[in-house]
Enzyme design. Sequence first.
Site, PDB file in Angstrom:
ATOM      1  N   ARG A 102       0.872  -1.184   0.000  1.00  0.00           N
ATOM      2  CA  ARG A 102       0.000   0.000   0.000  1.00  0.00           C
ATOM      3  C   ARG A 102       0.898   1.219   0.000  1.00  0.00           C
ATOM      4  NH1 ARG A 102      -5.243   1.419   3.605  1.00  0.00           N
ATOM      5  NH2 ARG A 102      -6.063   0.079   1.974  1.00  0.00           N
ATOM      6  N   HIS A 129      -7.524   0.889  -6.283  1.00  0.00           N
ATOM      7  CA  HIS A 129      -7.685  -0.001  -5.119  1.00  0.00           C
ATOM      8  C   HIS A 129      -8.362  -1.301  -5.582  1.00  0.00           C
ATOM      9  CE1 HIS A 129      -7.771  -1.280  -1.102  1.00  0.00           C
ATOM     10  NE2 HIS A 129      -8.591  -0.421  -0.548  1.00  0.00           N
ATOM     11  N   GLN A 132     -10.155  -3.860  -3.073  1.00  0.00           N
ATOM     12  CA  GLN A 132     -11.438  -3.389  -2.551  1.00  0.00           C
ATOM     13  C   GLN A 132     -12.548  -3.651  -3.557  1.00  0.00           C
ATOM     14  OE1 GLN A 132     -12.325  -1.758   0.547  1.00  0.00           O
ATOM     15  NE2 GLN A 132     -14.321  -2.287  -0.289  1.00  0.00           N
ATOM     16  N   ASP A 219     -17.111   7.441  -1.100  1.00  0.00           N
ATOM     17  CA  ASP A 219     -15.842   7.305  -0.375  1.00  0.00           C
ATOM     18  C   ASP A 219     -15.514   8.681   0.204  1.00  0.00           C
ATOM     19  OD1 ASP A 219     -13.319   6.475   0.501  1.00  0.00           O
ATOM     20  OD2 ASP A 219     -12.384   6.645  -1.469  1.00  0.00           O
ATOM     21  N   CYS A 259     -16.347   1.826   0.964  1.00  0.00           N
ATOM     22  CA  CYS A 259     -15.144   1.027   1.232  1.00  0.00           C
ATOM     23  C   CYS A 259     -14.678   1.157   2.674  1.00  0.00           C
ATOM     24  CB  CYS A 259     -14.030   1.431   0.272  1.00  0.00           C
ATOM     25  SG  CYS A 259     -13.646   3.199   0.326  1.00  0.00           S
ATOM     26  N   ARG A 287     -13.707  -8.465   1.919  1.00  0.00           N
ATOM     27  CA  ARG A 287     -12.293  -8.198   1.634  1.00  0.00           C
ATOM     28  C   ARG A 287     -11.470  -9.460   1.921  1.00  0.00           C
ATOM     29  NH1 ARG A 287     -10.158  -3.104   1.788  1.00  0.00           N
ATOM     30  NH2 ARG A 287      -8.329  -4.177   0.972  1.00  0.00           N
TER      31      ARG A 287
HETATM   32  N1  NVA Z   1      -9.811   6.974  -1.131  1.00  0.00           N
HETATM   33  C1  NVA Z   1      -9.458   6.455   0.157  1.00  0.00           C
HETATM   34  C2  NVA Z   1      -9.730   4.980   0.224  1.00  0.00           C
HETATM   35  C3  NVA Z   1      -9.448   4.358   1.552  1.00  0.00           C
HETATM   36  C4  NVA Z   1      -9.727   2.885   1.561  1.00  0.00           C
HETATM   37  C5  NVA Z   1      -7.994   6.748   0.447  1.00  0.00           C
HETATM   38  O1  NVA Z   1      -7.174   6.590  -0.465  1.00  0.00           O
HETATM   39  O2  NVA Z   1      -7.672   7.164   1.555  1.00  0.00           O
HETATM   40  N1   CP Z   2     -11.165  -0.004   2.640  1.00  0.00           N
HETATM   41  C1   CP Z   2      -9.890  -0.110   3.038  1.00  0.00           C
HETATM   42  O1   CP Z   2      -8.974  -0.347   2.250  1.00  0.00           O
HETATM   43  O2   CP Z   2      -9.718   0.012   4.376  1.00  0.00           O
HETATM   44  P1   CP Z   2      -8.333   0.189   5.137  1.00  0.00           P
HETATM   45  O3   CP Z   2      -7.777   1.536   4.737  1.00  0.00           O
HETATM   46  O4   CP Z   2      -8.698   0.136   6.587  1.00  0.00           O
HETATM   47  O5   CP Z   2      -7.404  -0.911   4.759  1.00  0.00           O
END
Ligand code: NVA
Ligand code: CP
Length: 300
Positions: A102, A129, A132, A219, A259, A287
């Site tokens: 990540r 992502h 997800q 989101d 998400c 997930r």
């Molecule tokens: N758009 C959000 C998704 C988190 C799962 C982020 O990148 O923080």
């Molecule tokens: N939806 C998601 O990816 O959650 P986290 O940021 O908690 O991993």
Amino acid sequence: MKHLLKLMDLSKEEIDEILDTADKLKYEKKNGITHHILKGKTLGMIFEKSSTRTRVSFEVGMYDLGGAALFLSSRDLQIGRGEPVQDTARVLSRYLDGIMIRTFAQEEVESLASCGQIPVINGLTDYCHPCQVLADLMTIREYKGEISGKKLCYIGDGNNMTNSLIVGGIKMGMTVSVACPKDYAPDAEIMKWAEATGRFTCTDNVLEAAKDADVLYTDVWASMGQEDEAAMRREIFKGYQINRDVMNVAAKDAMVLHCLPAHREEEITAEVFEEHAAEIFDEAENRLHAQKAVLVKCLA
Ligand code: NVA
Ligand code: CP
């Protein structure tokens, strides 16, 4: 499938296969049936951003499949002090059987995959992502029976989630509409690709986008890495919210997905969130099952 870098790399058949395996693994987990398909395998999980769901579901997923997972925070790795990703990839390939990462730049994930010799799974970048959205598609299929022909409406920031939802939804035969402020549209190339199918629209009109939608999705207005812009974004995104008015124009049996983490009264009202909590938390659970399917496909 060697890596999971982005959904654009997967065919509809590969996505179908992942979803079928995920359903099977979910059924087996609920019935106490275990398969240690990944016995003796180790997944390294590199996190340059925070996580609750991704971290825990990958770690539990590896455990369920008989393998092990290592949590590697970029705060502690040499990568955080500037060791090139090319070197990190070559080193980690000597110890591990797979990497989940990540991070911010999609290029970092792609170069980890091209420089290393082991499968790489994208656990979120600024661009997309994919894990997800595999769980989201699995949840849509569970609730709606089928994915193809349904209308998915995304309301809010045209971010990593939007990019993956457009690609996943369109590949699986959905109609996808996005409502976002003009300067916050999803990736231009992805939109161009989606528009060519005749099943995609992007507008700044929320109610127009939500009309007759079978699935409503939103989101956060400020993603990880955009914390400094949060106050400004709260102003810009006002109205880009899933609320009662949006539910009233969507299909009567519309489902709501998020998400997570969610900001109540920003991108979704607390009322609608709680009314659809069953779907949203099934989605979070999925997930685990969807990623186990990905792990089996990439690492077994
Ligand atoms: N758009 C959000 C998704 C988190 C799962 C982020 O990148 O923080
Ligand atoms: N939806 C998601 O990816 O959650 P986290 O940021 O908690 O991993």
